[in-house]
Design a protein around this motif. Structure first.
Motif, PDB file in Angstrom:
ATOM      1  N   ARG A  99      61.753 -51.294 -49.423  1.00 46.06           N
ATOM      2  CA  ARG A  99      60.871 -52.451 -49.367  1.00 46.06           C
ATOM      3  C   ARG A  99      61.499 -53.555 -48.517  1.00 46.06           C
ATOM      4  NH1 ARG A  99      56.669 -52.276 -52.941  1.00 46.06           N
ATOM      5  NH2 ARG A  99      57.616 -51.097 -54.620  1.00 46.06           N
ATOM      6  N   ARG A 100      62.824 -53.696 -48.645  1.00 43.99           N
ATOM      7  CA  ARG A 100      63.502 -54.741 -47.858  1.00 43.99           C
ATOM      8  C   ARG A 100      63.471 -54.376 -46.378  1.00 43.99           C
ATOM      9  NH1 ARG A 100      68.930 -56.540 -51.005  1.00 43.99           N
ATOM     10  NH2 ARG A 100      68.566 -58.521 -49.944  1.00 43.99           N
ATOM     11  N   ILE A 101      63.586 -53.075 -46.102  1.00 48.31           N
ATOM     12  CA  ILE A 101      63.509 -52.620 -44.712  1.00 48.31           C
ATOM     13  C   ILE A 101      62.095 -52.874 -44.176  1.00 48.31           C
ATOM     14  CG2 ILE A 101      63.562 -50.563 -43.242  1.00 48.31           C
ATOM     15  CD1 ILE A 101      65.767 -49.507 -45.243  1.00 48.31           C
ATOM     16  N   LYS A 102      61.104 -52.514 -44.987  1.00 52.96           N
ATOM     17  CA  LYS A 102      59.698 -52.712 -44.577  1.00 52.96           C
ATOM     18  C   LYS A 102      59.430 -54.196 -44.312  1.00 52.96           C
ATOM     19  CE  LYS A 102      55.899 -52.386 -47.161  1.00 52.96           C
ATOM     20  NZ  LYS A 102      55.056 -51.877 -48.246  1.00 52.96           N
ATOM     21  N   ASP A 103      59.925 -55.066 -45.198  1.00 50.94           N
ATOM     22  CA  ASP A 103      59.728 -56.513 -45.016  1.00 50.94           C
ATOM     23  C   ASP A 103      60.396 -56.996 -43.741  1.00 50.94           C
ATOM     24  OD1 ASP A 103      58.231 -56.792 -47.244  1.00 50.94           O
ATOM     25  OD2 ASP A 103      59.766 -57.775 -48.472  1.00 50.94           O
ATOM     26  N   ALA A 104      61.608 -56.508 -43.467  1.00 50.01           N
ATOM     27  CA  ALA A 104      62.331 -56.959 -42.273  1.00 50.01           C
ATOM     28  C   ALA A 104      61.559 -56.559 -41.021  1.00 50.01           C
ATOM     29  CB  ALA A 104      63.731 -56.342 -42.248  1.00 50.01           C
ATOM     30  N   LEU A 105      60.967 -55.381 -41.049  1.00 46.56           N
ATOM     31  CA  LEU A 105      60.182 -54.937 -39.888  1.00 46.56           C
ATOM     32  C   LEU A 105      58.916 -55.778 -39.743  1.00 46.56           C
ATOM     33  CD1 LEU A 105      60.513 -51.096 -40.460  1.00 46.56           C
ATOM     34  CD2 LEU A 105      61.538 -52.408 -38.588  1.00 46.56           C
TER      35      LEU A 105
ATOM     36  N   ASN B  10      67.351 -61.722 -35.900  1.00 51.77           N
ATOM     37  CA  ASN B  10      67.773 -60.364 -35.575  1.00 51.77           C
ATOM     38  C   ASN B  10      67.307 -59.392 -36.649  1.00 51.77           C
ATOM     39  OD1 ASN B  10      69.056 -58.048 -34.800  1.00 51.77           O
ATOM     40  ND2 ASN B  10      71.076 -59.010 -34.487  1.00 51.77           N
ATOM     41  N   ARG B  11      66.056 -58.915 -36.506  1.00 55.04           N
ATOM     42  CA  ARG B  11      65.558 -58.058 -37.588  1.00 55.04           C
ATOM     43  C   ARG B  11      66.141 -56.658 -37.508  1.00 55.04           C
ATOM     44  NH1 ARG B  11      60.301 -56.019 -35.213  1.00 55.04           N
ATOM     45  NH2 ARG B  11      60.213 -57.316 -33.351  1.00 55.04           N
ATOM     46  N   GLN B  12      66.555 -56.248 -36.311  1.00 55.24           N
ATOM     47  CA  GLN B  12      67.205 -54.956 -36.176  1.00 55.24           C
ATOM     48  C   GLN B  12      68.467 -54.894 -37.068  1.00 55.24           C
ATOM     49  OE1 GLN B  12      65.809 -52.463 -34.745  1.00 55.24           O
ATOM     50  NE2 GLN B  12      67.530 -51.163 -35.425  1.00 55.24           N
ATOM     51  N   ALA B  13      69.265 -55.985 -36.983  1.00 51.45           N
ATOM     52  CA  ALA B  13      70.502 -56.026 -37.783  1.00 51.45           C
ATOM     53  C   ALA B  13      70.182 -56.017 -39.267  1.00 51.45           C
ATOM     54  CB  ALA B  13      71.314 -57.267 -37.431  1.00 51.45           C
ATOM     55  N   MET B  14      69.096 -56.706 -39.652  1.00 52.92           N
ATOM     56  CA  MET B  14      68.715 -56.751 -41.066  1.00 52.92           C
ATOM     57  C   MET B  14      68.347 -55.349 -41.559  1.00 52.92           C
ATOM     58  SD  MET B  14      68.384 -58.648 -43.688  1.00 52.92           S
ATOM     59  CE  MET B  14      67.900 -60.351 -43.684  1.00 52.92           C
ATOM     60  N   VAL B  15      67.588 -54.627 -40.711  1.00 47.20           N
ATOM     61  CA  VAL B  15      67.208 -53.263 -41.084  1.00 47.20           C
ATOM     62  C   VAL B  15      68.459 -52.394 -41.204  1.00 47.20           C
ATOM     63  CG1 VAL B  15      66.027 -51.182 -40.271  1.00 47.20           C
ATOM     64  CG2 VAL B  15      64.902 -53.415 -40.070  1.00 47.20           C
ATOM     65  N   GLU B  16      69.336 -52.488 -40.198  1.00 47.07           N
ATOM     66  CA  GLU B  16      70.571 -51.684 -40.233  1.00 47.07           C
ATOM     67  C   GLU B  16      71.408 -52.008 -41.464  1.00 47.07           C
ATOM     68  OE1 GLU B  16      72.488 -52.296 -36.461  1.00 47.07           O
ATOM     69  OE2 GLU B  16      70.859 -51.202 -35.441  1.00 47.07           O
ATOM     70  N   LEU B  17      71.465 -53.300 -41.795  1.00 48.87           N
ATOM     71  CA  LEU B  17      72.254 -53.710 -42.957  1.00 48.87           C
ATOM     72  C   LEU B  17      71.734 -53.039 -44.236  1.00 48.87           C
ATOM     73  CD1 LEU B  17      74.279 -55.646 -44.442  1.00 48.87           C
ATOM     74  CD2 LEU B  17      72.355 -57.210 -44.655  1.00 48.87           C
ATOM     75  N   HIS B  18      70.403 -53.093 -44.435  1.00 48.61           N
ATOM     76  CA  HIS B  18      69.866 -52.516 -45.667  1.00 48.61           C
ATOM     77  C   HIS B  18      70.028 -50.995 -45.699  1.00 48.61           C
ATOM     78  CE1 HIS B  18      68.718 -56.237 -47.303  1.00 48.61           C
ATOM     79  NE2 HIS B  18      67.746 -56.502 -46.447  1.00 48.61           N
ATOM     80  N   VAL B  19      69.909 -50.366 -44.546  1.00 48.87           N
ATOM     81  CA  VAL B  19      70.116 -48.911 -44.477  1.00 48.87           C
ATOM     82  C   VAL B  19      71.568 -48.592 -44.826  1.00 48.87           C
ATOM     83  CG1 VAL B  19      70.172 -46.914 -42.941  1.00 48.87           C
ATOM     84  CG2 VAL B  19      68.285 -48.563 -42.771  1.00 48.87           C
ATOM     85  N   HIS B  20      72.465 -49.330 -44.186  1.00 49.94           N
ATOM     86  CA  HIS B  20      73.898 -49.114 -44.357  1.00 49.94           C
ATOM     87  C   HIS B  20      74.318 -49.352 -45.823  1.00 49.94           C
ATOM     88  CE1 HIS B  20      77.982 -49.754 -42.088  1.00 49.94           C
ATOM     89  NE2 HIS B  20      78.064 -48.857 -43.030  1.00 49.94           N
TER      90      HIS B  20
ATOM     91  N   ARG C 236      63.964 -63.622 -45.998  1.00 48.92           N
ATOM     92  CA  ARG C 236      63.078 -64.271 -45.024  1.00 48.92           C
ATOM     93  C   ARG C 236      63.818 -65.381 -44.286  1.00 48.92           C
ATOM     94  NH1 ARG C 236      57.889 -65.101 -48.060  1.00 48.92           N
ATOM     95  NH2 ARG C 236      57.932 -62.823 -48.018  1.00 48.92           N
ATOM     96  N   VAL C 237      64.550 -66.226 -45.036  1.00 45.68           N
ATOM     97  CA  VAL C 237      65.320 -67.298 -44.404  1.00 45.68           C
ATOM     98  C   VAL C 237      66.345 -66.693 -43.448  1.00 45.68           C
ATOM     99  CG1 VAL C 237      66.950 -69.179 -44.795  1.00 45.68           C
ATOM    100  CG2 VAL C 237      65.024 -68.870 -46.343  1.00 45.68           C
ATOM    101  N   ALA C 238      66.981 -65.595 -43.895  1.00 42.71           N
ATOM    102  CA  ALA C 238      68.010 -64.963 -43.065  1.00 42.71           C
ATOM    103  C   ALA C 238      67.420 -64.538 -41.718  1.00 42.71           C
ATOM    104  CB  ALA C 238      68.592 -63.753 -43.790  1.00 42.71           C
ATOM    105  N   LEU C 239      66.220 -63.982 -41.758  1.00 39.72           N
ATOM    106  CA  LEU C 239      65.596 -63.534 -40.507  1.00 39.72           C
ATOM    107  C   LEU C 239      65.260 -64.730 -39.606  1.00 39.72           C
ATOM    108  CD1 LEU C 239      63.328 -60.619 -41.693  1.00 39.72           C
ATOM    109  CD2 LEU C 239      65.216 -60.493 -40.061  1.00 39.72           C
ATOM    110  N   GLU C 240      64.833 -65.828 -40.225  1.00 39.37           N
ATOM    111  CA  GLU C 240      64.556 -67.036 -39.429  1.00 39.37           C
ATOM    112  C   GLU C 240      65.834 -67.533 -38.768  1.00 39.37           C
ATOM    113  OE1 GLU C 240      61.138 -68.543 -42.544  1.00 39.37           O
ATOM    114  OE2 GLU C 240      62.869 -69.859 -42.149  1.00 39.37           O
ATOM    115  N   LEU C 241      66.941 -67.456 -39.503  1.00 35.60           N
ATOM    116  CA  LEU C 241      68.206 -68.000 -38.989  1.00 35.60           C
ATOM    117  C   LEU C 241      68.793 -67.129 -37.877  1.00 35.60           C
ATOM    118  CD1 LEU C 241      70.064 -69.182 -42.217  1.00 35.60           C
ATOM    119  CD2 LEU C 241      69.053 -70.608 -40.435  1.00 35.60           C
ATOM    120  N   THR C 242      68.760 -65.817 -38.072  1.00 34.06           N
ATOM    121  CA  THR C 242      69.416 -64.950 -37.083  1.00 34.06           C
ATOM    122  C   THR C 242      68.435 -64.465 -36.020  1.00 34.06           C
ATOM    123  OG1 THR C 242      68.933 -62.896 -38.260  1.00 34.06           O
ATOM    124  CG2 THR C 242      70.968 -64.034 -38.852  1.00 34.06           C
TER     125      THR C 242
END
Ligand SMILES: [Zn+2]
Length: 426
Positions: A414-420, A377-387, A369-375
């Protein structure tokens, strides 16, 4: 005469209580293991979200790989626990310990040390085929390992040597404390463990980790500038970012936040920097800063210390019930009780997993959650977890029970769902 009879009766009652407690512990562990195997063999249907990011081949491959790894560690656990129970129940532990006491001329601490080394070696021995299979053979079969057999042995021997030394010192301290403080050693043991956990957290990055890997400070460049900018946004003074030569062992990528006070640092695997996009690396760094900002290491330490005290109080109680005739106030516990203590460690650590993992998963959600606030960039977060899930073959959507019992991080889907979800309101 009267006193003797009274003691026997009380001991008898204690022993009956002890058998009930041991039976309960064993039964609970057996139940959890049975459910674990059941849900591994019968995985649930995959949530539809998964198909937006993964193919059925991704899902299957990860399941097969994790099945092999999980069964291997389960079998190692069963082999070790089974060996300890056999040594205890057959009376062999007591016989071995008294033999060693005799050979060492009744020198208690020497005998306890030797008995510890013997049990340690036996446990290492029964677990060895599983360790070798899962950390060398399977890693090569699945194309993860970049290690030669010789370098695997160097790692194994080094790690075993450190383990033997540290747990040997811990064992001798423990037995010494049982003689010195017959009724309150659990408090002393809790304090010593707490002290050690703090010291270990502080020293780990600067003393222990460098025994296995080389660390270099992150070089000047776009990644460094990104880290500096993120840390300013987070309001953190992140001076220490290190790159670890993980690629000399594995193709799996990762990063972690570690240390205490002056040794606090973020560590990035070199293969993360090599194989992942700058946006993904940014999401990882922001996640680690999330752990930093929320003080997760200190919180984790506090939970660990509380857990340590609870463990020793329970151990004190169950040992007094289980071996009343062998515990003499003012004298340290007989060495063969080590085996009973290790059985208890095996059972309690299994039963405590869901608690530790639930706390850890909560921290991971917070850090994401903090990471998403900082960046932002939720697209990158989703890609990261997929990757990460695809490359490291993490099971994407395990059964909720498996996640509850064994996952220190939320399952990838779940992490992807949360990022979205995080981005919904923006
Ligand atoms: Zn994390």
């Amino acid at each position: 005469m009267f006193r003797g009879k009274f003691m026997t009766e009380r001991m008898g009652k204690g022993l009956a209580k002890a058998s009930i407690l041991w039976g309960l512990l064993l039964g609970l562990v057996a139940l959890l293991i049975a459910l674990y195997i059941l849900f591994l063999i019968l995985p649930p249907p995959v949530p539809s979200l998964v198909w937006q990011y993964f193919t059925s081949l991704d899902v299957e491959r990860a399941r097969r790989y994790q099945m092999v790894m999980r069964f291997s560690s389960l079998l190692a656990y069963l082999a070790k626990t089974g060996l300890l129970l056999w040594l205890w129940w057959s009376g062999r532990a007591a016989a071995l310990a008294s033999g060693i006491l005799r050979l060492s001329g009744q020198r208690y601490f020497l005998a306890t040390g030797l008995f510890f080394i013997l049990i340690w070696a036996l446990l290492k021995g029964v677990a060895f085929p599983f360790s070798f299979y899962s950390s060398f053979i399977v890693q090569h079969l699945w194309g993860f390992s970049t290690q030669t057999l010789a370098s695997w042995w160097v790692d194994y021997l080094k790690a075993s040597g450190i383990d033997l030394l540290l747990s040997g010192i811990g064992t001798l301290l423990f037995f010494w404390a049982t003689g010195r403080w017959p009724f309150s050693w659990w408090a002393v043991a809790g304090l010593i463990l707490a002290f050690w956990m703090v010291v270990e957290t502080f020293l780990w990055p600067v003393v222990l980790a460098p025994l296995f890997n080389r660390f270099e400070p992150l070089k000047e460049g776009p990644v460094k500038s990104m880290v500096v900018e993120l840390s300013q946004r987070a309001g953190l003074e992140v001076k220490e970012v290190w790159v670890m030569d993980a690629s000399r062992r594995t193709t799996k990528a990762n990063a972690y936040f570690t240390g205490l006070g002056k040794t606090k640092r973020i560590v990035l695997y070199d293969n993360l920097l090599r194989d992942y996009s700058p946006e993904e690396v940014e999401a990882v760094v922001a996640h680690e800063m999330g752990h930093w900002k929320k003080g997760h290491i200190v919180k984790g330490l506090l939970w660990g210390i509380v857990g340590g005290f609870i463990f020793f109080i329970l151990l004190y109680g169950i040992l007094r019930l289980t071996a009343p005739g062998e515990i003499v106030p003012g004298q340290p516990y007989p060495p063969h009780l080590l085996v009973v203590i290790l059985v208890f460690v095996q059972l309690i650590s299994f039963l405590a997993q869901p608690v530790g993992n639930a706390l850890s998963r909560r921290q991971e959600v917070e850090a994401d959650r903090v990471a998403l606030e900082l960046t932002g960039n939720r697209q990158a977060m989703v890609e990261l977890h997929v990757h990460l899930a695809r490359r490291n073959l993490q099971e994407i959507a395990p059964h909720a029970f498996i996640e509850w019992l064994t996952y220190s991080h939320p399952a990838p889907w779940r992490r992807i769902k949360d990022a979205l979800k995080e981005g919904e309101g923006e």
